[in-house]
Design a protein around this motif. Structure first.
Motif, PDB file in Angstrom:
ATOM      1  N   ASP A  43      -5.902   7.698  -4.016  1.00 39.54           N
ATOM      2  CA  ASP A  43      -5.347   8.810  -4.687  1.00 39.54           C
ATOM      3  C   ASP A  43      -5.718   8.150  -6.208  1.00 39.54           C
ATOM      4  O   ASP A  43      -5.745   7.712  -6.439  1.00 39.54           O
ATOM      5  CB  ASP A  43      -3.838   8.936  -4.579  1.00 39.54           C
ATOM      6  CG  ASP A  43      -2.720   7.450  -5.408  1.00 39.54           C
ATOM      7  OD1 ASP A  43      -2.486   7.732  -6.471  1.00 39.54           O
ATOM      8  OD2 ASP A  43      -2.299   6.763  -4.349  1.00 39.54           O
ATOM      9  N   GLN A  68      -4.094   8.679  -9.619  1.00 39.38           N
ATOM     10  CA  GLN A  68      -3.481   8.113 -10.300  1.00 39.38           C
ATOM     11  C   GLN A  68      -3.218   6.128  -9.778  1.00 39.38           C
ATOM     12  O   GLN A  68      -3.533   5.953 -10.323  1.00 39.38           O
ATOM     13  CB  GLN A  68      -2.102   8.621 -10.003  1.00 39.38           C
ATOM     14  CG  GLN A  68      -0.897   7.438 -10.354  1.00 39.38           C
ATOM     15  CD  GLN A  68       0.641   8.668 -10.672  1.00 39.38           C
ATOM     16  OE1 GLN A  68       0.917   9.197  -9.723  1.00 39.38           O
ATOM     17  NE2 GLN A  68       1.646   7.493 -10.959  1.00 39.38           N
ATOM     18  N   SER A  69      -3.691   6.035  -8.601  1.00 44.21           N
ATOM     19  CA  SER A  69      -3.566   4.537  -8.647  1.00 44.21           C
ATOM     20  C   SER A  69      -4.940   3.893  -8.820  1.00 44.21           C
ATOM     21  O   SER A  69      -4.954   3.027  -9.584  1.00 44.21           O
ATOM     22  CB  SER A  69      -3.755   4.051  -6.611  1.00 44.21           C
ATOM     23  OG  SER A  69      -2.379   4.865  -6.282  1.00 44.21           O
ATOM     24  N   THR A 108      -4.719   4.163 -12.799  1.00 44.80           N
ATOM     25  CA  THR A 108      -3.636   3.097 -13.334  1.00 44.80           C
ATOM     26  C   THR A 108      -4.193   1.616 -13.451  1.00 44.80           C
ATOM     27  O   THR A 108      -4.523   0.670 -13.572  1.00 44.80           O
ATOM     28  CB  THR A 108      -2.305   2.966 -12.227  1.00 44.80           C
ATOM     29  OG1 THR A 108      -1.659   4.063 -12.680  1.00 44.80           O
ATOM     30  CG2 THR A 108      -1.547   1.606 -12.650  1.00 44.80           C
ATOM     31  N   SER A 113      -2.833  -1.179  -6.865  1.00 46.86           N
ATOM     32  CA  SER A 113      -1.881  -1.181  -6.747  1.00 46.86           C
ATOM     33  C   SER A 113      -1.436  -2.234  -7.453  1.00 46.86           C
ATOM     34  O   SER A 113       0.255  -2.731  -7.277  1.00 46.86           O
ATOM     35  CB  SER A 113      -0.935  -0.973  -5.615  1.00 46.86           C
ATOM     36  OG  SER A 113      -0.711  -1.089  -4.672  1.00 46.86           O
TER      37      SER A 113
END
Length: 218
Positions: A19, A21-22, A25, A64
């Motif tokens: 995704d 967002q991952s 980040t 992550s």
């Protein structure tokens, strides 16, 4: 800068089947830790794909989890390619990505700030168990030298590095003289375009085409 990062993150997310967002980040965390400029975000993304291909891990698992070790790896003088290459090599020995990251962090922490027991043991074995030793030999060279001088003793390695997870990471990195890690680092030298290649492959799938259509309609 934000637009450049988001463009690369989109390609990383699509090519790496994770995704957005991952991807954002993970990318920004590595870039901040190693002082990578926005225009070089693609270098980090390419390195993530090389690490994924060489190990038993995914882009999602890497983005992550590597944030846990990025800061200390940078402080120890490692490049982000070395950090990702080390994690990849360890997962290639069947160790989960999160455990590989935790073990690498513990190993580096103890090298930078060894316990009294570790200092005494390393001195008796003739191991330069400190930042200078790590910098002079490099990550794999340091691990291989340590394995040779301890005779591969699990008890000695645990005493030096402080945990079984760190020991497993060290042993995995030093397999066959660190040949797997060295192979990955050779691939890192030719990493340019890895993100674009993966993105183009995934962008051609029916699922991705339907996602684009759905997004356009929305």
């Amino acid at each position: 800068d934000a637009t450049k990062l988001l463009t690369v993150a989109n390609q990383l997310a699509i090519g790496g089947a994770t995704d957005l967002q991952s991807a954002v980040t993970g990318l920004s965390g590595i870039m901040n830790a190693f002082g990578v400029a926005a225009e070089n975000a693609g270098d980090v993304s390419d390195a993530l794909f090389i690490a994924m291909k060489a190990g038993q891990t995914t882009v999602g698992e890497l983005t992550s989890s590597v944030g846990q070790v990025s800061a200390i790896a940078s402080a120890a003088g490692l490049s982000f390619e070395e950090m990702l290459g080390a994690v990849s090599a360890v997962t290639g020995q069947g160790i989960a990505t999160t455990s590989a990251v935790t073990g690498l962090k513990a190993a580096i922490s103890n090298i930078l700030k060894p316990t009294k027991e570790a200092s005494e043991l390393s001195e008796s074995l003739g191991i330069q168990f400190n930042f200078a030793g790590l910098k002079s030999k490099g990550l794999t060279g340091f691990m291989v030298d340590m394995i040779e001088k301890t005779g591969g003793s699990e008890e000695a390695i645990v005493e030096l590095f402080g945990s079984v997870e760190a020991m497993n990471t060290v042993m995995a990195l030093a397999v066959d003289g660190g040949s797997k890690f060295n192979e990955i680092m050779d691939d890192m030298d030719d990493k340019a375009g890895a993100t674009k290649t993966a993105f183009e492959i995934m962008a051609g799938t029916i699922e991705q085409r339907m996602a684009v259509v759905k997004g356009s309609l929305s």
